[in-house]
Structures are given as structure tokens and as C-alpha cells.
Design an enzyme around this catalytic site. Structure first.
Site, PDB file in Angstrom:
ATOM      1  N   GLU A 101       1.065  -1.214   0.052  1.00  0.00           N
ATOM      2  CA  GLU A 101       0.509   0.043   0.383  1.00  0.00           C
ATOM      3  C   GLU A 101       0.806   1.895   0.317  1.00  0.00           C
ATOM      4  O   GLU A 101       1.806   1.130   1.140  1.00  0.00           O
ATOM      5  CB  GLU A 101      -0.877   0.184   1.235  1.00  0.00           C
TER       6      GLU A 101
ATOM      7  N   CYS B 297      -3.146   8.710   2.621  1.00  0.00           N
ATOM      8  CA  CYS B 297      -2.737   7.961   1.441  1.00  0.00           C
ATOM      9  C   CYS B 297      -3.843   8.686   0.246  1.00  0.00           C
ATOM     10  O   CYS B 297      -3.786   8.503  -0.426  1.00  0.00           O
ATOM     11  CB  CYS B 297      -2.829   6.827   1.597  1.00  0.00           C
TER      12      CYS B 297
END
Length: 539
Positions: free
Chosen positions: A284, A318
Site C-alpha cells: 500500500e 494516503c
């Protein structure tokens, strides 16, 4: 916590914040006085640590929260051994019984939600509702895993051979390593732990060194449940530390699956190194997320949605919106409203735990430095700063914190050739440019290396369907009339391209935590071969 050496010279507001922290820490089993004791950062059934001593600092005011003893190489080895042994015990426990343990973990987290959320605010810097919401996210994914405990399994397939049965079988994988980042100091581990445990695995957590206290508090809650069930604590092991501890998990074959959250540059190396030993990895990585506003959009919906996604967690998610593309016909009016909204937040920058605060600090001084360097580069490259662009002014009690102003930068020509729009600066900087057609906007959205989240604001069904279709957004999370941030746990979370292609949380993400086998059972007395093959051996 506040060092006693400075207590008498600290303004009242800061002293009150520290008093609140003391109560939170005591209820979570943490030391209320970092000057008189250290906090062990290693757990695999018992607490310890023989590595370096690292300070945990409140990013809002610079106060000392804890002194955490990190893992040594010996601690990491001991933890790996303990986790492998714990896995051997846990893998034979029926999945529904694993679900009962997870159910108790969820209840324990629910009881401590507000206090654990406060630790997230104190150490990471998230505002109160976001800190509490992060813990709720763990509770939600634990509940999801409880449901999976009675449904996980493979498919049954028809066989072309008489009296043959074909099925997929999901067995426990082994040990899952989790290297998490500072911006979600508990939730990402919650995603991984829940799916790992329900599949019958043990888990080792290496948190960001700057959010070790969040990890310790979370682990204490989980460990208490495991202990009550007379299960090995190494099922949810913890090794606080820096790069050398993380590298040990990357390199070790006893870690069957490694989940890594971090930068694209580091993630590329991690992925290659895990693959080199034929391990599994979940990556990720970066997110350079865009929102697009068409002329037919509901502007009253689009404006707050974009403001939340750009400003939430001080631009350190993010999924933060970092690029905004406005149709030229509505750009001036929308941008004027957005600038006004940004200016209105100036009075709501402050103590993350105070009611009414919308924007907390940047997590570390390094983040402030990156923000300031980005601002200088923006000026050199010809970007027009419409609001922000400097350190934020805060109360004297918060003067030692990491404060910057949320910033909007206007860029010409859709941002083409503007280098800073190709990169992810982990700070509250929003780049804005214009487009003429939906096709052009999609091209701009897709024109970066990263591919995590995106959003389109429109009330036209044909636009929405094109956006989510084969000619549309190439991100892993695609939104219509919703923020790039704020994904729910029920769907898979992850991105494409240099974001890493990993999928965690909901959907079928759980399947990555299992060792799969396609199993064929022959209950006839005949040798039957597929595809019409005939292979007869005379006796």
C-alpha cells in the site's frame, strides 16, 4: 506526557492537555510519567525490549509522551520463533471458534475506543473525531472477520471425470508481518490482524517508530483478550523499531506474507526483496489522488467533500485529494468558494483534542520541512499560491508543534509539465487546474504514476458510467459524488500502478491470508484422466 523538569514553566493550556493524557494512559495501562520509567516496545507473550530508547513526541506541542524501548535483533528473532509456535497452535482451532476470540477483541476495543482514539490524537496528531474513527475502523473490520469465520472457504467445481469431486481448500498461511505507517497508526494493523487471525495465522507488527505508543496501547488491549482465552500472546506480536527491524521481517522466510505501507521508493525495494525469497507481499504505497468537478455537479455536495478529502488529517492520508480539476465554465466561482472555505479554517487549526478543531498538526518536523521545500519549488515552477503557503500561527501553548497552513495552488494547462503535481507531498497542499471535456479530465486523472483513489462530481449517469468503466479512472478506488478519502471497510482497499496493487480490508482481501489448494477427490475405482488422455499400463 510532560517532563517534570518543565512543568512549572509551561502555560496552563498545555498542562491541562498533559493531565488529560495522564488519565488516558493510566486507563490503557501505559506509564503516566515518561521521565521516571520507560515503556517496553516488544511483545510476544511477555513485554520487553533490548534495543534503543526512542522518545514519543506529541506533534501538537512537542511534549514528551513516552520513552519506548525498541526491539533489538535478538528481540526480533525471539518474536519470530514465538509467532511460529503460536501459529502451530492456532491453525488447528476451528474458524468459528477463532471468530469468538475476534468478537471479544472487538468488544475490548469498543470499551477502550475513546481512550485509544485519544492516544492516536496525542501521538499522531489526528483531530478527536478522526482518532476515535480510526479505532472504530478496527472494530468494524474485526466484526467483518467475525462474520467471515462462519463463511470462509473455497468453491466447488464440476469434474469432467465420473465420481470425482473438485474443491478449493483455504488453509492457514503461517505468519503475517505488518509494517505500518504513521498516518494510520492502528487501523492498518487492524485490517491485517483481523483477516490474519480468522484465517488461522499469527501476526507480527512493526509500527512506525514515531507512533510506537499507539501500537503498544492497541497490543495491550488485544493481548488481554488472548490471555483470557489462554492463547499465546505471540498471535498478535509487536516489535517496535526502525528500519533494521522492518528489514528483518522483509528478509525472513518465516514471514509468509508481508503487508507494507509506506513510500513508493521503499515499497518497490520491499516488494522485490520479498519476491526474491518467494514470499507474498501486500503493498500500500503512494496516492496522488484527483477530484474532478463537471458543470452539472451538485456544487453544495462537491465543495465540502473536496474540502474534507484535502484537509482531513492535515493532508496526510494516503487517499488525500492532492489534485483538483475544474471545468473551465465553473472554475472561477468554485475556486472562490473553496478559497473562502480554506480561509475559514484558520481559526480551527489547533489542539487535536479540543472540540471544534478541524485541522491538527503535521505529524513530524520532517513533514514541515517537506511542506516548506514544496512551497519553494512551487514558486520556482510558476504555481500561484491562492491561500496558505507558510507555517501556521497557533497559540503559544502549541508553539513547539508542527504547524503549517493548508494551501491551494493554481496551476495552468491542466498541470501538464508541472513536476510537483506528479509527486505526492504528504502535506495539505492542493493543486487546482482546469479542463474542457470529461475525456481530458480522465486523461489528467490517469496521467500520474500512482493509482489509489479518485472522485468525479456529476449528476449525469452517462458521465458516471464512463468514469467507472474501461475508459475511465485507472485507480483502485473510484468514487462518484464522494470524497477520495473515507473508504468503508466492506470493500477492498488498495490502489493500482505504483500504489502497489495491494488489496486489504474487505471484499475478497481475506483470501490473500490463506494457503490455497485445488483438491480433487476420486471416489471411484477407476483411473480417469482429463482431456481424453488414455494412458494404459499392462500388468
Amino acid at each position: 506526557m510532560l517532563s517534570r523538569r518543565f512543568a512549572s514553566a509551561v502555560p496552563l493550556q498545555r498542562r491541562l492537555l498533559s493531565t488529560h493524557a495522564q488519565g488516558v494512559f493510566q486507563r490503557l495501562g501505559l506509564s503516566p510519567d515518561p521521565t521516571s520509567s520507560e515503556t517496553p516496545g516488544v511483545y510476544h507473550g511477555s513485554w520487553g525490549g533490548r534495543g534503543a530508547l526512542v522518545d514519543s513526541i506529541n506533534p501538537a506541542n512537542g511534549e514528551l509522551l513516552a520513552r519506548v524501548r525498541q526491539a533489538s535483533a535478538e528481540d526480533t528473532e525471539d518474536t519470530l520463533v514465538a509467532a511460529r509456535e503460536a501459529y502451530k497452535q492456532w491453525r488447528t482451532v476451528p474458524a468459528p471458534r477463532r471468530g469468538l476470540v475476534l468478537q471479544d477483541i472487538g468488544r475490548a476495543l469498543e470499551e477502550k475506543r475513546d481512550d485509544l482514539g485519544a492516544v492516536v490524537s496525542l501521538e499522531m496528531g489526528k483531530i478527536k473525531s478522526e482518532g476515535r474513527g480510526e479505532v472504530q475502523e478496527i472494530i468494524d473490520i474485526v466484526g467483518y472477520a467475525v462474520g467471515l469465520s462462519r463463511s470462509i472457504g473455497g468453491s466447488v467445481f464440476p469434474s469432467e471425470r465420473p465420481n470425482h469431486f473438485i474443491t478449493e481448500v483455504a488453509n492457514p498461511l503461517g505468519v503475517v508481518g505488518v509494517i505500518s505507517a504513521f498516518n494510520f497508526p492502528t487501523a492498518v494493523y487492524g485490517w491485517n490482524l483481523s483477516l490474519s487471525l480468522v484465517n488461522g495465522n499469527a501476526t507480527i507488527w512493526k509500527p512506525a517508530p514515531t507512533t510506537s505508543l499507539c501500537a503498544i496501547a492497541t497490543t495491550k488491549i488485544i493481548a488481554s483478550v488472548l490471555e483470557s482465552h489462554k492463547l499465546p500472546g505471540a498471535l498478535s506480536a509487536l516489535v517496535c523499531g526502525g528500519g533494521e527491524v522492518g528489514q528483518a521481517l522483509v528478509d525472513d522466510k518465516r514471514v509468509d506474507l508481508l503487508s507494507f505501507t509506506g513510500s513508493e521508493a521503499r515499497g518497490k525495494i520491499v516488494g522485490q526483496q520479498v519476491q526474491a525469497r518467494f514470499g507474498k507481499s501486500l503493498l500500500e504505497l503512494g496516492g496522488n489522488n484527483a477530484a474532478i468537478v463537471l458543470p452539472d455537479a451538485n456544487m453544495a455536495l462537491a465543495l465540502p467533500s473536496i474540502a474534507f478529502a484535502a484537509l482531513g488529517t492535515a493532508g496526510q492520508r494516503c487517499t488525500t485529494t492532492r489534485r483538483l480539476f475544474l471545468h473551465s465554465s465553473i472554475a472561477d466561482s468554485f475556486l472562490a468558494s473553496l478559497v473562502a472555505a480554506y480561509k475559514s479554517t484558520a481559526s480551527r487549526i489547533g489542539d487535536p483534542l479540543a472540540e471544534g478543531t478541524l485541522i491538527g498538526p503535521v505529524h513530524a518536523q520532517d513533514g514541515v520541512n517537506r511542506y516548506l521545500a514544496a512551497i519553494e519549488q512551487i514558486k520556482k515552477d510558476g504555481g500561484e499560491i491562492l491561500v496558505g503557503g507558510k507555517r501556521a500561527e497557533v497559540d503559544a501553548a502549541l508553539s513547539k508543534g508542527n504547524w503549517v497552513e493548508p494551501t491551494i495552488v493554481k496551476v495552468a494547462n491542466g498541470g501538464r509539465g508541472f513536476k510537483m503535481m506528479q509527486e505526492e507531498t504528504f502535506a495539505p497542499i492542493l493543486y487546482v487546474s482546469t479542463f474542457e471535456t470529461l475525456e481530458e479530465a480522465i486523461e489528467l486523472n490517469n496521467g500520474v504514476a500512482q493509482g489509489l483513489s479518485s472522485a468525479l462530481f456529476t449528476q449525469d449517469l452517462s458521465n458516471a458510467l464512463k468514469w467507472i468503466g474501461p475508459e475511465g479512472s485507472d485507480t483502485g478506488i473510484v468514487n462518484v459524488n464522494g470524497s477520495t478519502s473515507g473508504a468503508e471497510i466492506g470493500a477492498p482497499f488498495g490502489g493500482n500502478k505504483s500504489t502497489g496493487w495491494g488489496r486489504e480490508s474487505g471484499g475478497d482481501a481475506w483470501k490473500q491470508y490463506a494457503r490455497w489448494a485445488s483438491c480433487t477427490l476420486n471416489w471411484s475405482n477407476e483411473v480417469a484422466l482429463a482431456q481424453g488422455v488414455n494412458f494404459s499400463v499392462e500388468e
